[in-house]
Write a protein that holds these residues in place. Sequence first.
Motif, PDB file in Angstrom:
ATOM      1  N   THR A   8    -105.868 -17.135   2.585  1.00  0.00           N
ATOM      2  CA  THR A   8    -104.571 -17.014   1.926  1.00  0.00           C
ATOM      3  C   THR A   8    -103.422 -17.123   2.928  1.00  0.00           C
ATOM      4  O   THR A   8    -102.294 -17.449   2.561  1.00  0.00           O
ATOM      5  CB  THR A   8    -104.497 -15.684   1.150  1.00  0.00           C
ATOM      6  N   GLU A   9    -103.703 -16.886   4.206  1.00  0.00           N
ATOM      7  CA  GLU A   9    -102.663 -17.042   5.214  1.00  0.00           C
ATOM      8  C   GLU A   9    -102.198 -18.492   5.312  1.00  0.00           C
ATOM      9  O   GLU A   9    -101.068 -18.761   5.733  1.00  0.00           O
ATOM     10  CB  GLU A   9    -103.149 -16.527   6.567  1.00  0.00           C
ATOM     11  N   THR A  10    -103.045 -19.443   4.890  1.00  0.00           N
ATOM     12  CA  THR A  10    -102.642 -20.848   4.862  1.00  0.00           C
ATOM     13  C   THR A  10    -101.470 -21.046   3.910  1.00  0.00           C
ATOM     14  O   THR A  10    -100.548 -21.825   4.178  1.00  0.00           O
ATOM     15  CB  THR A  10    -103.825 -21.737   4.439  1.00  0.00           C
ATOM     16  N   LEU A  11    -101.477 -20.337   2.789  1.00  0.00           N
ATOM     17  CA  LEU A  11    -100.373 -20.412   1.826  1.00  0.00           C
ATOM     18  C   LEU A  11     -99.098 -19.861   2.458  1.00  0.00           C
ATOM     19  O   LEU A  11     -98.010 -20.440   2.320  1.00  0.00           O
ATOM     20  CB  LEU A  11    -100.740 -19.645   0.552  1.00  0.00           C
ATOM     21  N   VAL A  12     -99.213 -18.733   3.144  1.00  0.00           N
ATOM     22  CA  VAL A  12     -98.051 -18.129   3.800  1.00  0.00           C
ATOM     23  C   VAL A  12     -97.469 -19.084   4.838  1.00  0.00           C
ATOM     24  O   VAL A  12     -96.247 -19.291   4.912  1.00  0.00           O
ATOM     25  CB  VAL A  12     -98.434 -16.784   4.451  1.00  0.00           C
ATOM     26  N   GLU A  13     -98.321 -19.701   5.637  1.00  0.00           N
ATOM     27  CA  GLU A  13     -97.863 -20.640   6.666  1.00  0.00           C
ATOM     28  C   GLU A  13     -97.078 -21.793   6.048  1.00  0.00           C
ATOM     29  O   GLU A  13     -96.009 -22.179   6.552  1.00  0.00           O
ATOM     30  CB  GLU A  13     -99.063 -21.181   7.443  1.00  0.00           C
ATOM     31  N   TRP A  14     -97.597 -22.338   4.961  1.00  0.00           N
ATOM     32  CA  TRP A  14     -96.932 -23.455   4.299  1.00  0.00           C
ATOM     33  C   TRP A  14     -95.566 -23.009   3.759  1.00  0.00           C
ATOM     34  O   TRP A  14     -94.559 -23.687   3.943  1.00  0.00           O
ATOM     35  CB  TRP A  14     -97.811 -23.986   3.166  1.00  0.00           C
ATOM     36  N   ALA A  15     -95.536 -21.863   3.116  1.00  0.00           N
ATOM     37  CA  ALA A  15     -94.281 -21.364   2.548  1.00  0.00           C
ATOM     38  C   ALA A  15     -93.209 -21.210   3.617  1.00  0.00           C
ATOM     39  O   ALA A  15     -92.031 -21.532   3.397  1.00  0.00           O
ATOM     40  CB  ALA A  15     -94.525 -20.039   1.849  1.00  0.00           C
ATOM     41  N   LEU A  16     -93.598 -20.730   4.780  1.00  0.00           N
ATOM     42  CA  LEU A  16     -92.632 -20.497   5.854  1.00  0.00           C
ATOM     43  C   LEU A  16     -92.119 -21.801   6.464  1.00  0.00           C
ATOM     44  O   LEU A  16     -91.074 -21.813   7.124  1.00  0.00           O
ATOM     45  CB  LEU A  16     -93.261 -19.623   6.938  1.00  0.00           C
ATOM     46  N   LEU A  32     -91.313 -24.463   4.613  1.00  0.00           N
ATOM     47  CA  LEU A  32     -90.456 -25.143   3.655  1.00  0.00           C
ATOM     48  C   LEU A  32     -88.981 -24.969   4.014  1.00  0.00           C
ATOM     49  O   LEU A  32     -88.570 -23.943   4.546  1.00  0.00           O
ATOM     50  CB  LEU A  32     -90.699 -24.590   2.251  1.00  0.00           C
ATOM     51  N   ALA A  33     -88.193 -25.987   3.692  1.00  0.00           N
ATOM     52  CA  ALA A  33     -86.753 -25.946   3.960  1.00  0.00           C
ATOM     53  C   ALA A  33     -86.044 -25.277   2.786  1.00  0.00           C
ATOM     54  O   ALA A  33     -85.403 -25.932   1.957  1.00  0.00           O
ATOM     55  CB  ALA A  33     -86.216 -27.353   4.173  1.00  0.00           C
ATOM     56  N   LEU A  34     -86.171 -23.963   2.708  1.00  0.00           N
ATOM     57  CA  LEU A  34     -85.563 -23.193   1.636  1.00  0.00           C
ATOM     58  C   LEU A  34     -84.212 -22.633   2.081  1.00  0.00           C
ATOM     59  O   LEU A  34     -83.948 -22.536   3.279  1.00  0.00           O
ATOM     60  CB  LEU A  34     -86.487 -22.040   1.231  1.00  0.00           C
ATOM     61  N   PRO A  35     -83.365 -22.248   1.126  1.00  0.00           N
ATOM     62  CA  PRO A  35     -82.091 -21.622   1.503  1.00  0.00           C
ATOM     63  C   PRO A  35     -82.318 -20.355   2.336  1.00  0.00           C
ATOM     64  O   PRO A  35     -83.361 -19.695   2.215  1.00  0.00           O
ATOM     65  CB  PRO A  35     -81.456 -21.272   0.151  1.00  0.00           C
ATOM     66  N   ALA A  36     -81.350 -20.016   3.161  1.00  0.00           N
ATOM     67  CA  ALA A  36     -81.489 -18.851   4.030  1.00  0.00           C
ATOM     68  C   ALA A  36     -81.713 -17.580   3.236  1.00  0.00           C
ATOM     69  O   ALA A  36     -82.413 -16.669   3.692  1.00  0.00           O
ATOM     70  CB  ALA A  36     -80.254 -18.714   4.910  1.00  0.00           C
ATOM     71  N   GLN A  37     -81.133 -17.503   2.041  1.00  0.00           N
ATOM     72  CA  GLN A  37     -81.281 -16.328   1.196  1.00  0.00           C
ATOM     73  C   GLN A  37     -82.062 -16.687  -0.077  1.00  0.00           C
ATOM     74  O   GLN A  37     -81.647 -16.367  -1.190  1.00  0.00           O
ATOM     75  CB  GLN A  37     -79.906 -15.750   0.848  1.00  0.00           C
ATOM     76  N   ALA A  38     -83.194 -17.290   0.114  1.00  0.00           N
ATOM     77  CA  ALA A  38     -84.009 -17.774  -0.992  1.00  0.00           C
ATOM     78  C   ALA A  38     -84.520 -16.634  -1.874  1.00  0.00           C
ATOM     79  O   ALA A  38     -84.761 -15.519  -1.404  1.00  0.00           O
ATOM     80  CB  ALA A  38     -85.194 -18.570  -0.456  1.00  0.00           C
ATOM     81  N   LEU A  82     -95.450  -9.534   0.993  1.00  0.00           N
ATOM     82  CA  LEU A  82     -95.057  -8.738   2.150  1.00  0.00           C
ATOM     83  C   LEU A  82     -95.081  -9.563   3.430  1.00  0.00           C
ATOM     84  O   LEU A  82     -94.241  -9.367   4.318  1.00  0.00           O
ATOM     85  CB  LEU A  82     -95.967  -7.523   2.269  1.00  0.00           C
ATOM     86  N   ALA A  83     -96.028 -10.493   3.529  1.00  0.00           N
ATOM     87  CA  ALA A  83     -96.051 -11.377   4.699  1.00  0.00           C
ATOM     88  C   ALA A  83     -94.783 -12.226   4.739  1.00  0.00           C
ATOM     89  O   ALA A  83     -94.140 -12.362   5.794  1.00  0.00           O
ATOM     90  CB  ALA A  83     -97.295 -12.259   4.664  1.00  0.00           C
ATOM     91  N   LEU A  84     -94.393 -12.793   3.589  1.00  0.00           N
ATOM     92  CA  LEU A  84     -93.184 -13.616   3.544  1.00  0.00           C
ATOM     93  C   LEU A  84     -91.939 -12.774   3.819  1.00  0.00           C
ATOM     94  O   LEU A  84     -91.045 -13.180   4.566  1.00  0.00           O
ATOM     95  CB  LEU A  84     -93.072 -14.295   2.182  1.00  0.00           C
ATOM     96  N   ALA A  85     -91.880 -11.596   3.228  1.00  0.00           N
ATOM     97  CA  ALA A  85     -90.722 -10.725   3.410  1.00  0.00           C
ATOM     98  C   ALA A  85     -90.576 -10.273   4.856  1.00  0.00           C
ATOM     99  O   ALA A  85     -89.458 -10.104   5.359  1.00  0.00           O
ATOM    100  CB  ALA A  85     -90.833  -9.520   2.485  1.00  0.00           C
ATOM    101  N   SER A  86     -91.700 -10.065   5.523  1.00  0.00           N
ATOM    102  CA  SER A  86     -91.649  -9.619   6.917  1.00  0.00           C
ATOM    103  C   SER A  86     -91.149 -10.722   7.847  1.00  0.00           C
ATOM    104  O   SER A  86     -90.537 -10.443   8.885  1.00  0.00           O
ATOM    105  CB  SER A  86     -93.032  -9.135   7.375  1.00  0.00           C
ATOM    106  N   GLU A  87     -91.401 -11.974   7.482  1.00  0.00           N
ATOM    107  CA  GLU A  87     -90.986 -13.107   8.313  1.00  0.00           C
ATOM    108  C   GLU A  87     -89.582 -13.611   7.985  1.00  0.00           C
ATOM    109  O   GLU A  87     -88.922 -14.212   8.828  1.00  0.00           O
ATOM    110  CB  GLU A  87     -91.988 -14.264   8.138  1.00  0.00           C
ATOM    111  N   ARG A  88     -89.150 -13.400   6.747  1.00  0.00           N
ATOM    112  CA  ARG A  88     -87.841 -13.882   6.298  1.00  0.00           C
ATOM    113  C   ARG A  88     -87.078 -12.719   5.668  1.00  0.00           C
ATOM    114  O   ARG A  88     -87.086 -12.522   4.465  1.00  0.00           O
ATOM    115  CB  ARG A  88     -88.009 -15.031   5.293  1.00  0.00           C
ATOM    116  N   ARG A  89     -86.413 -11.949   6.499  1.00  0.00           N
ATOM    117  CA  ARG A  89     -85.769 -10.723   6.020  1.00  0.00           C
ATOM    118  C   ARG A  89     -84.589 -11.007   5.088  1.00  0.00           C
ATOM    119  O   ARG A  89     -84.166 -10.117   4.354  1.00  0.00           O
ATOM    120  CB  ARG A  89     -85.308  -9.888   7.211  1.00  0.00           C
ATOM    121  N   ALA A  90     -84.051 -12.230   5.117  1.00  0.00           N
ATOM    122  CA  ALA A  90     -82.933 -12.566   4.232  1.00  0.00           C
ATOM    123  C   ALA A  90     -83.408 -13.063   2.867  1.00  0.00           C
ATOM    124  O   ALA A  90     -82.602 -13.193   1.949  1.00  0.00           O
ATOM    125  CB  ALA A  90     -82.030 -13.620   4.889  1.00  0.00           C
ATOM    126  N   TRP A  91     -84.704 -13.352   2.733  1.00  0.00           N
ATOM    127  CA  TRP A  91     -85.234 -13.744   1.430  1.00  0.00           C
ATOM    128  C   TRP A  91     -85.340 -12.503   0.536  1.00  0.00           C
ATOM    129  O   TRP A  91     -85.549 -11.387   1.028  1.00  0.00           O
ATOM    130  CB  TRP A  91     -86.621 -14.351   1.565  1.00  0.00           C
TER     131      TRP A  91
END
Length: 276
Positions: free
Chosen positions: A94-102, A104-110, A124-133
């Motif tokens: 499932t970490e492969t999904l997290v890697e792909w998501a990170l 992506l060229a998403l808005p800074a406050q996605a 939680l993995a995504l939130a920990s890496e992108r605190r503005a999301w």
Amino acid sequence: MATVKSLLDAGSDLPGESALRDAEILLCHCIDRTRTYLYTWPEESVDAQAAAQYMGLLERRRDGEPIAYITGKREFWSLELAVNPHTLIPRPETETLVEWALQLALPAQAEVLDLGTGSGAIALALASERRAWTVHAVDNSEGAVACALSNAQRLALANVSCKRSDWFAALGNQRYHLIVANPPYVSPGDPHLAQGDLRFEPASALAADNAGLADLEHIVVKSPNYLQSNGWLLLEHGYDQAAAVEDMLSARGFCDVSTRADLAGQARITGGRYAG
């Protein structure tokens, strides 16, 4: 009195290919020490209460209960997560999904939605890496929602919200820049459901109708109603379901559809962008 070494030796007959590692985890759990300690002080005595607790945990593991449920925790994306029988045990693929998501060229406050969050691993993995999301985690199981919320609070991830929802049912008109999901994708008749660790995990989080494709199809069909223009959908699925999921996405109007393999080389995550 039992020693560290003698207790580790007592776990040499545990099932599976990682008997020693399992014994190490269980002993560290009982004596609240690190793995390094076990091999630095192999002749150190272990008090009777901790030794008895450990021997009891060995019996649970011999009965096939997953290590994560025995200890109540599992590491995912370098985060220690509490898990319980209401949630799937987070897995490395499932970490492969997290890697792909990170990537992506998403808005800074996605705005991000994690469907069927379970313990909250992906959210939680995504939130920990992108605190503005802002990450919205939903699950139809109250027990899973409680577990995910507890993990978010313990990890001090204030950019995550957790609520109960049967997929999109409780989400109103909210739209997201990214939707991720690791839904049930095992066929109900798959014999693996009655074997190994899967016997202990919630069947509702594992199996889906239509040879395991029903929930994947539901998410693909409904997602465009909840995606921002050019929003992304990333889905984990079975090793032999990539072509079917790619066809679903293309038929629903997604573009840039592709599949990524996990570290074992299995086609495991498929996603696409919805131009709207």
